[in-house]
Design a protein around this motif. Structure first.
Motif, PDB file in Angstrom:
ATOM      1  N   UNK A 107      69.723   9.774  31.260  1.00  0.00           N
ATOM      2  CA  UNK A 107      69.661  11.158  31.699  1.00  0.00           C
ATOM      3  C   UNK A 107      69.465  12.115  30.526  1.00  0.00           C
ATOM      4  N   UNK A 108      69.893  11.717  29.351  1.00  0.00           N
ATOM      5  CA  UNK A 108      69.818  12.639  28.210  1.00  0.00           C
ATOM      6  C   UNK A 108      69.538  11.875  26.932  1.00  0.00           C
ATOM      7  N   UNK A 109      68.251  11.805  26.555  1.00  0.00           N
ATOM      8  CA  UNK A 109      67.904  11.155  25.302  1.00  0.00           C
ATOM      9  C   UNK A 109      68.166  12.080  24.136  1.00  0.00           C
ATOM     10  N   UNK A 110      68.404  11.524  22.991  1.00  0.00           N
ATOM     11  CA  UNK A 110      68.700  12.349  21.813  1.00  0.00           C
ATOM     12  C   UNK A 110      67.873  11.891  20.627  1.00  0.00           C
ATOM     13  N   UNK A 111      67.110  12.812  20.079  1.00  0.00           N
ATOM     14  CA  UNK A 111      66.451  12.604  18.789  1.00  0.00           C
ATOM     15  C   UNK A 111      67.112  13.540  17.793  1.00  0.00           C
ATOM     16  N   UNK A 112      67.422  13.021  16.622  1.00  0.00           N
ATOM     17  CA  UNK A 112      68.011  13.857  15.585  1.00  0.00           C
ATOM     18  C   UNK A 112      66.915  14.640  14.865  1.00  0.00           C
ATOM     19  N   UNK A 113      67.214  15.812  14.338  1.00  0.00           N
ATOM     20  CA  UNK A 113      66.224  16.556  13.549  1.00  0.00           C
ATOM     21  C   UNK A 113      65.819  15.766  12.313  1.00  0.00           C
ATOM     22  N   UNK A 114      64.620  16.030  11.820  1.00  0.00           N
ATOM     23  CA  UNK A 114      64.134  15.282  10.657  1.00  0.00           C
ATOM     24  C   UNK A 114      64.794  15.748   9.360  1.00  0.00           C
ATOM     25  N   UNK A 115      65.302  16.970   9.346  1.00  0.00           N
ATOM     26  CA  UNK A 115      66.029  17.446   8.171  1.00  0.00           C
ATOM     27  C   UNK A 115      67.439  16.871   8.167  1.00  0.00           C
ATOM     28  N   UNK A 116      68.103  16.833   7.016  1.00  0.00           N
ATOM     29  CA  UNK A 116      69.458  16.263   6.949  1.00  0.00           C
ATOM     30  C   UNK A 116      70.396  16.917   7.951  1.00  0.00           C
ATOM     31  N   UNK A 117      71.126  16.092   8.680  1.00  0.00           N
ATOM     32  CA  UNK A 117      72.092  16.573   9.669  1.00  0.00           C
ATOM     33  C   UNK A 117      73.424  15.888   9.416  1.00  0.00           C
ATOM     34  N   UNK A 118      74.479  16.497   9.893  1.00  0.00           N
ATOM     35  CA  UNK A 118      75.817  15.947   9.727  1.00  0.00           C
ATOM     36  C   UNK A 118      76.505  15.800  11.073  1.00  0.00           C
ATOM     37  N   UNK A 136      71.149  17.462  18.651  1.00  0.00           N
ATOM     38  CA  UNK A 136      69.911  16.764  19.009  1.00  0.00           C
ATOM     39  C   UNK A 136      68.734  17.728  18.899  1.00  0.00           C
ATOM     40  N   UNK A 137      67.566  17.167  18.700  1.00  0.00           N
ATOM     41  CA  UNK A 137      66.335  17.942  18.669  1.00  0.00           C
ATOM     42  C   UNK A 137      65.981  18.286  20.117  1.00  0.00           C
ATOM     43  N   UNK A 138      65.940  19.561  20.443  1.00  0.00           N
ATOM     44  CA  UNK A 138      65.696  19.974  21.825  1.00  0.00           C
ATOM     45  C   UNK A 138      64.240  19.835  22.247  1.00  0.00           C
ATOM     46  N   UNK A 139      63.367  19.419  21.341  1.00  0.00           N
ATOM     47  CA  UNK A 139      61.949  19.257  21.685  1.00  0.00           C
ATOM     48  C   UNK A 139      61.604  17.806  21.968  1.00  0.00           C
ATOM     49  N   UNK A 140      62.600  17.019  22.391  1.00  0.00           N
ATOM     50  CA  UNK A 140      62.362  15.576  22.482  1.00  0.00           C
ATOM     51  C   UNK A 140      61.698  15.126  23.783  1.00  0.00           C
ATOM     52  N   UNK A 141      61.293  16.040  24.673  1.00  0.00           N
ATOM     53  CA  UNK A 141      60.572  15.641  25.878  1.00  0.00           C
ATOM     54  C   UNK A 141      59.068  15.649  25.636  1.00  0.00           C
ATOM     55  N   UNK A 142      58.659  15.080  24.536  1.00  0.00           N
ATOM     56  CA  UNK A 142      57.245  14.986  24.171  1.00  0.00           C
ATOM     57  C   UNK A 142      56.785  13.563  24.423  1.00  0.00           C
ATOM     58  N   UNK A 143      55.608  13.435  25.029  1.00  0.00           N
ATOM     59  CA  UNK A 143      55.071  12.110  25.325  1.00  0.00           C
ATOM     60  C   UNK A 143      54.900  11.303  24.047  1.00  0.00           C
ATOM     61  N   UNK A 144      55.231  10.027  24.106  1.00  0.00           N
ATOM     62  CA  UNK A 144      55.063   9.151  22.948  1.00  0.00           C
ATOM     63  C   UNK A 144      53.581   9.001  22.629  1.00  0.00           C
ATOM     64  N   UNK A 145      53.192   9.161  21.376  1.00  0.00           N
ATOM     65  CA  UNK A 145      51.768   9.062  21.024  1.00  0.00           C
ATOM     66  C   UNK A 145      51.280   7.622  20.999  1.00  0.00           C
ATOM     67  N   UNK A 146      50.199   7.357  21.707  1.00  0.00           N
ATOM     68  CA  UNK A 146      49.552   6.040  21.686  1.00  0.00           C
ATOM     69  C   UNK A 146      48.617   6.014  20.495  1.00  0.00           C
ATOM     70  N   UNK A 147      48.684   4.975  19.651  1.00  0.00           N
ATOM     71  CA  UNK A 147      47.847   4.960  18.439  1.00  0.00           C
ATOM     72  C   UNK A 147      46.358   5.004  18.767  1.00  0.00           C
TER      73      UNK A 147
END
Length: 391
Positions: free
Chosen positions: A303-314, A327-338
């Motif tokens: 129900x709630x995925x979490x990606x951490x920000x790319x900058x240092x976090x604690x 969590x990074x609130x922009x994480x509902x982005x489609x996974x890029x297909x190579x």
């Protein structure tokens, strides 16, 4: 997260480490929080281990302030390392940090680096240049257009003696041993930097350098996706069996750890490349609605995925709410297909001028524009805009 509270106690120290640990208590407190008993393994790659590494650099520099050496002798390093782990555990950190982070007392000794004292170091290295490059790191630029990292590498090569050996055309015994020596000498450079900077400033620098490193690779372990390949190899339209197999596989890998938004892009590209080389040529991420967040640890099922920000976090500890992290609130982005035949072509450091133009109202209403292409442009745009906001 559901509130939980660390059990704290008075540490049992060796009594043989001549350091006043209370003087660096702000860094040990932060490290203990970032490496809490229940979270250390899940945030180890992104939060805990980078902070532990920073603590060791800072401790080494702090220890050297009262001496003319930048490293610890083996016996003292062993005792001090045990005390550091004991103090962290007493503050609620995971007692298995050496195994989780591959940390050891040798990290404090300088290893095979031939220069270990302050006087020799400052004779060889342009210290004002080094300090200027690393005293203030630009978080927007350091990972892609580094200033501090090459300054540290230059100093490490200089004190390693390899530079003069190469210019004198002397034989150097093995590339691996040379790399090990330079890596050990980088530890000595970190120690010198720690001597010259306030604790919090040095910690911010070391954490930023770690962020640049961890965001270059995918930390997930991908087993051979045989079932996914069989179910998805020949699909060209949404397939229940393909999506079921793909979702089951991803549900397994997402239990490993929390990762950053940039790591998720790399991980999804690596896994997509694995599928492509096995004959899955259709964009199954699009067919099965796979998002970037699906590659990171999930909360409450899916129900709630979490990606951490790319900058240092604690990890943040609060007496009333327990541990939490952002969590990074922009994480509902489609996974890029190579789109390329090689995963090595992936770069997250594109020059600013190469970013896609903002879509206009005419573009958005142009019926000749394929939906897939528009989605790709918007996905790339959203990623860079969200990353900028995070920075």
């Amino acid at each position: 997260m559901y509130p939980f509270y660390p059990a704290t106690y008075d540490p049992v120290l060796t009594g043989r480490c001549p350091v006043n640990f209370s003087a660096i208590s702000s860094i040990t407190e932060k490290t203990a929080s970032d490496c809490s008993q229940t979270l250390a393994a899940l945030v180890g790659n992104v939060i805990c281990c980078p902070q532990l590494g920073s603590l060791l650099h800072i401790f080494q520099g702090f220890y050297s302030k009262n001496s003319s050496t930048l490293v610890l002798q083996d016996a003292v390093a062993d005792d001090c390392f045990k005390d550091i782990i004991s103090i962290l555990a007493s503050k609620g950190a995971n007692s298995s940090l050496p195994a989780i982070c591959s940390a050891k007392s040798l990290n404090l000794t300088g290893g095979s680096c031939p220069v270990r004292d302050v006087i020799t170091f400052e004779k060889i290295v342009n210290t004002s240049e080094l300090l200027e490059a690393c005293s203030t790191i630009d978080s927007l630029k350091e990972c892609c257009r580094p200033i501090c990292q090459p300054a540290i590498m230059k100093a490490a090569v200089q004190i390693s003696g390899l530079q003069s050996a190469m210019s004198d055309n002397k034989d150097i015994a093995g590339a691996q041993s040379s790399a090990d020596t330079i890596n050990d000498c980088k530890g000595v450079v970190y120690s010198w930097i720690s001597r010259k900077m306030p604790l919090d400033a040095a910690n911010a620098v070391f954490r930023m350098l770690s962020a640049c490193k961890v965001n270059k690779v995918c930390p997930l372990n991908f087993t051979q996706p045989s079932e996914v390949i069989r179910a998805c190899r020949n699909v060209a339209a949404p397939s229940p069996s393909c999506c079921s197999s793909l979702n089951t596989y991803i549900a397994g890998i997402q239990r490993q750890m929390l990762i950053t938004n940039r790591q998720a892009i790399i991980c999804s590209t690596v896994f997509g490349f694995m599928l492509q080389t096995a004959g899955v040529m259709t964009n199954v991420y699009e067919l099965c609605d796979v998002d970037l967040k699906d590659f990171s640890l999930q909360a409450y099922g899916q129900q709630a995925g979490c990606l951490l920000p790319s900058l240092p976090a604690d990890v943040i500890y609060d007496n009333s709410t327990g541990f939490s992290f952002t969590c990074d609130l922009s994480d509902n982005i489609a996974a890029p297909w190579p789109l390329s035949s090689s995963v090595t072509s992936l770069s997250l450091c594109a020059p600013e001028m190469s970013l896609p133009a903002l879509p206009t109202s005419e573009t958005l209403h142009n019926h000749g524009c394929h939906r897939v292409g528009l989605d790709l442009v918007l996905t790339i745009l959203l990623f860079f805009v969200s990353s900028t906001l995070l920075y």
